[in-house]
Design a protein around this motif. Structure first.
Motif, PDB file in Angstrom:
ATOM      1  N   ARG A 117       0.888  -1.191   0.020  1.00 11.28           N
ATOM      2  CA  ARG A 117      -0.085  -0.159  -0.042  1.00 11.28           C
ATOM      3  C   ARG A 117       0.898   1.296  -0.054  1.00 11.28           C
ATOM      4  NH1 ARG A 117      -3.583  -1.671   5.593  1.00 11.28           N
ATOM      5  NH2 ARG A 117      -4.064  -3.691   4.737  1.00 11.28           N
ATOM      6  N   ASP A 118       0.236   2.232  -0.132  1.00 14.47           N
ATOM      7  CA  ASP A 118       0.824   3.672  -0.151  1.00 14.47           C
ATOM      8  C   ASP A 118       2.237   3.861  -0.933  1.00 14.47           C
ATOM      9  OD1 ASP A 118      -1.005   4.080   1.910  1.00 14.47           O
ATOM     10  OD2 ASP A 118       0.386   3.467   3.671  1.00 14.47           O
TER      11      ASP A 118
ATOM     12  N   ARG B  63       0.260   5.766   9.745  1.00 18.78           N
ATOM     13  CA  ARG B  63      -0.769   6.485   8.729  1.00 18.78           C
ATOM     14  C   ARG B  63      -0.850   7.865   9.303  1.00 18.78           C
ATOM     15  NH1 ARG B  63      -3.772   1.524   9.661  1.00 18.78           N
ATOM     16  NH2 ARG B  63      -4.965   2.378  11.211  1.00 18.78           N
ATOM     17  N   LYS B  64      -0.817   8.306  10.517  1.00 23.89           N
ATOM     18  CA  LYS B  64      -0.871   9.607  10.825  1.00 23.89           C
ATOM     19  C   LYS B  64       0.405  10.500  10.318  1.00 23.89           C
ATOM     20  CE  LYS B  64      -1.987  12.744  14.842  1.00 23.89           C
ATOM     21  NZ  LYS B  64      -2.127  13.087  16.395  1.00 23.89           N
TER      22      LYS B  64
ATOM     23  N   GLY C  64       2.234   9.342   7.922  1.00 26.77           N
ATOM     24  CA  GLY C  64       2.173   9.235   6.296  1.00 26.77           C
ATOM     25  C   GLY C  64       1.337  10.158   5.616  1.00 26.77           C
ATOM     26  N   SER C  65       0.174  10.533   6.273  1.00 24.97           N
ATOM     27  CA  SER C  65      -0.830  11.460   5.882  1.00 24.97           C
ATOM     28  C   SER C  65      -0.447  12.921   5.882  1.00 24.97           C
ATOM     29  CB  SER C  65      -2.131  11.305   6.522  1.00 24.97           C
ATOM     30  OG  SER C  65      -2.084  11.837   8.002  1.00 24.97           O
ATOM     31  N   ALA C  66       0.669  12.994   6.495  1.00 26.35           N
ATOM     32  CA  ALA C  66       1.407  14.451   6.674  1.00 26.35           C
ATOM     33  C   ALA C  66       2.476  14.579   5.854  1.00 26.35           C
ATOM     34  CB  ALA C  66       1.491  14.943   8.074  1.00 26.35           C
TER      35      ALA C  66
END
Length: 275
Positions: A27-28, A236-237, A239-241
């Motif tokens: 993913r990602d 995830r927190k 990575g989202s930034a």
């Protein structure tokens, strides 16, 4: 499919045995991998004596010529027992491994346990001009954090300001948590690896995160000590930034699986080149 070869400054070493792990899911854009882990294959098939002695093909013992047990005299009258593998001065990079509860410097220097993964790490360090430290952590509180902070500065100075990487396993993750909050020490770090460690909800707001130092997470999906999903939520927190981070999940892996299975070449190349 097998994991792709990792580009970066760290040259291959026994990649056919350690790096060809089957990826079940990605993913990602490749930042998050789910790796196929099977106990019968990855422990019983890899070890001559399960969990005690890996088969000879997985180790190269010539690296022991570069290994020394030392007691370092650090600032503020701190004495720290370490195993050092590699040159004392001028390392091209430094890796410091922090063990969990009940361990000492011998754990991170053992050639035969954990599937030979520490022997590979030692060889990767020496073959690429680096230095590896496995210290004995006497407590996982402020004193232990201060001891390792002093070791980080010591390694940074001895290497003439070249990269220092801190890797923490299991309860040793509390040392990484403390270091991440030390506004001075993080300036001597290049990156951090968290292997089956305790989730730290405050990590995204630490001085380490403010510098955007790369972080590599590795966790077993069936970890009964620290839940994988809680650690993945922190990834995830970040990575989202747009934070430079990676997450490797070992499917069905338990608490100790990341120490055995993490691909150290992949980890080092990411931490040395990201950010």
């Amino acid at each position: 499919m097998p994991a792709a070869a990792q580009d970066g400054p760290i040259k291959p070493f026994k990649d056919d045995l350690f790096s060809r792990q089957a990826v079940l899911e990605t993913r990602d854009s490749g930042a998050y991998d789910v790796i196929d882990y099977q106990e019968m294959r990855d422990i019983n098939g890899r070890d001559r004596v399960p969990e005690r002695r890996v088969k000879d093909a997985y180790v190269s013992l010539g690296v022991r010529r570069h290994q020394e047990n030392e007691t370092l005299n650090l600032p503020e009258n701190r004495k720290l027992d370490v195993t050092r593998v590699g040159q004392m001065e001028g390392a091209s990079f430094t890796v410091i491994f922090i063990h969990g509860r009940g361990g000492d410097r011998r754990l991170g220097a053992n050639d035969y346990t954990f599937g030979g993964n520490f022997n590979r790490l030692k060889n990767l360090a020496v073959n690429n001009g680096g230095t590896y430290y496995s210290p004995s952590v006497t407590s996982f509180d402020d004193k232990g954090v201060a001891d390792i902070a002093a070791l980080i500065r010591y390694a940074f100075d001895r290497s003439s300001r070249r990269p220092v990487i801190l890797a923490c396993a299991s309860m040793g993750g509390f040392i990484c948590q403390g270091v991440s909050r030390d506004a001075e020490t993080v300036h001597y770090l290049k990156g951090m690896a968290l292997l089956g460690g305790p989730p730290d909800a405050g990590l995204p707001k630490t001085p380490l995160a403010k510098l955007k130092l790369p972080i590599y997470f590795a966790h077993g999906s069936a970890d009964g000590v620290y839940k994988a999903e809680e650690q993945a939520a922190i990834y995830r927190k970040l990575g989202s930034a747009g934070y430079p981070t990676r997450f490797t999940l070992f499917q069905t892996g338990s608490h100790g699986t990341p120490i055995r299975m993490v691909d150290w070449r992949k980890v080092l190349n990411f931490l040395l080149t990201a950010g």
